[in-house]
Write a protein that holds these residues in place. Structure first.
Motif, PDB file in Angstrom:
ATOM      1  N   ARG A   6       0.870  -1.129   0.070  1.00 27.74           N
ATOM      2  CA  ARG A   6      -0.147   0.014  -0.162  1.00 27.74           C
ATOM      3  C   ARG A   6       0.786   1.098   0.224  1.00 27.74           C
ATOM      4  N   ASP A   8       0.749   5.286   0.130  1.00 25.39           N
ATOM      5  CA  ASP A   8       0.116   6.494   0.269  1.00 25.39           C
ATOM      6  C   ASP A   8       0.992   7.795  -0.101  1.00 25.39           C
ATOM      7  N   GLN A  10       2.374  11.439  -0.071  1.00 31.07           N
ATOM      8  CA  GLN A  10       2.066  12.667   0.885  1.00 31.07           C
ATOM      9  C   GLN A  10       2.930  13.563   0.465  1.00 31.07           C
ATOM     10  N   GLU A  49      -8.561   8.493  -2.136  1.00 26.75           N
ATOM     11  CA  GLU A  49      -7.452   8.513  -1.440  1.00 26.75           C
ATOM     12  C   GLU A  49      -6.164   8.887  -2.563  1.00 26.75           C
ATOM     13  N   TYR A  50      -5.252   9.493  -2.197  1.00 29.44           N
ATOM     14  CA  TYR A  50      -4.347   9.426  -3.184  1.00 29.44           C
ATOM     15  C   TYR A  50      -3.347   8.277  -2.639  1.00 29.44           C
ATOM     16  N   ALA A  51      -3.616   7.153  -3.067  1.00 31.13           N
ATOM     17  CA  ALA A  51      -2.898   5.867  -2.544  1.00 31.13           C
ATOM     18  C   ALA A  51      -3.330   4.838  -3.502  1.00 31.13           C
ATOM     19  N   ASN A  52      -2.576   3.726  -3.365  1.00 30.64           N
ATOM     20  CA  ASN A  52      -2.763   2.696  -4.119  1.00 30.64           C
ATOM     21  C   ASN A  52      -2.229   1.272  -3.532  1.00 30.64           C
ATOM     22  N   LYS A  78       4.340   6.867   1.778  1.00 32.49           N
ATOM     23  CA  LYS A  78       4.285   6.017   3.018  1.00 32.49           C
ATOM     24  C   LYS A  78       3.962   4.677   2.431  1.00 32.49           C
TER      25      LYS A  78
END
Length: 99
Positions: A6, A8, A10, A49-52, A78
């Motif tokens: 995962r 994230d 930032q 979210e700005y995540a994958n 992160k």
């Protein structure tokens, strides 16, 4: 070896929009290159979210670390890594074979 990561993003507020655009372009190029060479086998966006979540297929922990740290946005990521093993109930392509 399969790993679920995962990631994230930032981005610090001091980065200007041009720097962010450049990093995003480089990130896309790198991501596509490691998909083509087989190290990145799947990638999904996390909704809202700005995540994958990404699945990596590499030979060693060190190779995974190098692959992750080569992401252009690595300083702003992160990352949580989870090693994966085949589940005995799986009927998918990675299912264990009968002996």
């Amino acid at each position: 070896m399969l790993f679920l990561a995962r990631m994230d993003v930032q981005v610090p507020p001091h980065l200007n929009p041009q720097d962010i655009e450049r990093l995003q372009r480089l990130e896309k190029e790198y991501s596509q290159a490691i998909q083509q060479d087989g190290r990145l086998t799947a990638i999904w966006r996390v909704v809202g979210e700005y995540a994958n979540y990404s699945v990596f297929d590499v030979d060693t922990n060190d190779e995974l670390h190098r692959t992750l740290s080569d992401f252009p946005m690595y300083p702003y990521l992160k990352i949580k890594v989870t090693p994966l093993a085949t589940h005995p109930n799986s009927i998918g392509k990675d299912a264990p074979t009968k002996s």
